[in-house]
Design a protein around this motif. Sequence first.
Motif, PDB file in Angstrom:
ATOM      1  N   SER A   1     -10.401 -10.646 -24.122  1.00  0.00           N
ATOM      2  CA  SER A   1      -9.969  -9.557 -24.990  1.00  0.00           C
ATOM      3  C   SER A   1      -9.090 -10.049 -26.132  1.00  0.00           C
ATOM      4  O   SER A   1      -9.191  -9.555 -27.260  1.00  0.00           O
ATOM      5  CB  SER A   1      -9.219  -8.507 -24.172  1.00  0.00           C
ATOM      6  N   GLY A   2      -8.253 -11.024 -25.863  1.00  0.00           N
ATOM      7  CA  GLY A   2      -7.314 -11.502 -26.878  1.00  0.00           C
ATOM      8  C   GLY A   2      -7.798 -12.687 -27.676  1.00  0.00           C
ATOM      9  O   GLY A   2      -7.047 -13.233 -28.485  1.00  0.00           O
TER      10      GLY A   2
ATOM     11  N   SER B   1     -13.698 -12.239 -29.274  1.00  0.00           N
ATOM     12  CA  SER B   1     -13.784 -10.818 -28.998  1.00  0.00           C
ATOM     13  C   SER B   1     -14.043 -10.040 -30.282  1.00  0.00           C
ATOM     14  O   SER B   1     -14.162 -10.591 -31.373  1.00  0.00           O
ATOM     15  CB  SER B   1     -12.496 -10.336 -28.332  1.00  0.00           C
TER      16      SER B   1
ATOM     17  N   SER C   1     -13.125  -5.725 -26.909  1.00  0.00           N
ATOM     18  CA  SER C   1     -11.781  -5.577 -26.362  1.00  0.00           C
ATOM     19  C   SER C   1     -11.612  -4.214 -25.691  1.00  0.00           C
ATOM     20  O   SER C   1     -11.023  -4.104 -24.610  1.00  0.00           O
ATOM     21  CB  SER C   1     -10.755  -5.755 -27.481  1.00  0.00           C
TER      22      SER C   1
ATOM     23  N   CYS D   1     -13.377  -4.391 -22.427  1.00  0.00           N
ATOM     24  CA  CYS D   1     -12.627  -5.198 -21.459  1.00  0.00           C
ATOM     25  C   CYS D   1     -11.632  -4.320 -20.714  1.00  0.00           C
ATOM     26  O   CYS D   1     -11.449  -4.454 -19.498  1.00  0.00           O
ATOM     27  CB  CYS D   1     -11.890  -6.334 -22.174  1.00  0.00           C
TER      28      CYS D   1
ATOM     29  N   LEU E   1      -3.897  -5.923 -20.430  1.00  0.00           N
ATOM     30  CA  LEU E   1      -4.785  -6.151 -21.566  1.00  0.00           C
ATOM     31  C   LEU E   1      -4.234  -5.540 -22.835  1.00  0.00           C
ATOM     32  O   LEU E   1      -3.581  -4.507 -22.817  1.00  0.00           O
ATOM     33  CB  LEU E   1      -6.166  -5.541 -21.291  1.00  0.00           C
TER      34      LEU E   1
ATOM     35  N   VAL F   1      -5.702  -3.705 -25.696  1.00  0.00           N
ATOM     36  CA  VAL F   1      -6.978  -3.033 -25.919  1.00  0.00           C
ATOM     37  C   VAL F   1      -6.934  -2.262 -27.221  1.00  0.00           C
ATOM     38  O   VAL F   1      -5.990  -1.520 -27.486  1.00  0.00           O
ATOM     39  CB  VAL F   1      -7.294  -2.063 -24.752  1.00  0.00           C
TER      40      VAL F   1
END
Length: 285
Positions: free
Chosen positions: A185-186, A190, A195, A198, A281, A283
């Motif tokens: 995600s980071g 991505s 993201s 995720c 996360l 997001v």
Amino acid sequence: SGFTVVVYNRTPERAVSLLAAGASTADTPREAVNGAEIALVSLSDEAAVDALVLGPDGVASGLADNAVLIDASTVSPEHPVALARALSARGIHFVEGRVLGNPGHARSGVLRIMAGGSIEDVDAVWPLFEALGKQVHHVGPVGAAASLKLVFNLLLATQITGLAEALALAQRAGLDRSVTLRAISGSGYSSPVMSFRCGLMATRSYEPAAFRLALMAKDVQYALLKAASVGVTMPVIEASHAELASAVASGLGDKDLAAVLEVQEAAAGLTDQPNQPSQTLEVTA
């Protein structure tokens, strides 16, 4: 935004929030657009569009002369051409208003809109598009916006099916599920939509769906049919469609696209995985 809004929904309870925002409701599509200069429809597939627009008590029977119908549904490129022809015979103009974004973007008025149609017709509804979206592009004549929407959805489909496969492999290789999702995600690999999903995969939060899995399978099928008609081979897209179709067959069609992960994990023997805390996360939608 200065527009008077009358809403018709085949599932009336879904219009409740719009009532609270100041819209009024109607019992039929014809009643909803009675005398209106602009109508906008957004439906799940071509059959639904045809029934609601051209059927008994449909939109076409209630619009004023020289009104404009905007279709925001995701359909094949051939469908809007036929629909525009049918509407023209009734004195109604037609514009495509295909959109990119999830329900949150729609509520916030930050959709990306791809318009298809004549310059004159698109200009006539441009103020409405600007109220609905943060970006509006006139991409060509009728049919062009449908084609471009399918192109975008192919990119989304391959990203998320690829993410599901990669995550299944990561877990089978002994990597922690949460750590892997956080890293993906980071990362520079991505994207905003990856993201976002995720985050959904981390908590298995597939409902309410931001994009129903069954609709993505439908859209990819439209694209494959178009590709076959113009002689383009798409083996990666075909494989992605097979995964989506398998997920739909497994009963996941009404869940978010991210639920394709469940099929991959089951095939890899990764069942009964615990949910992961969403705060691990970063997001973005």
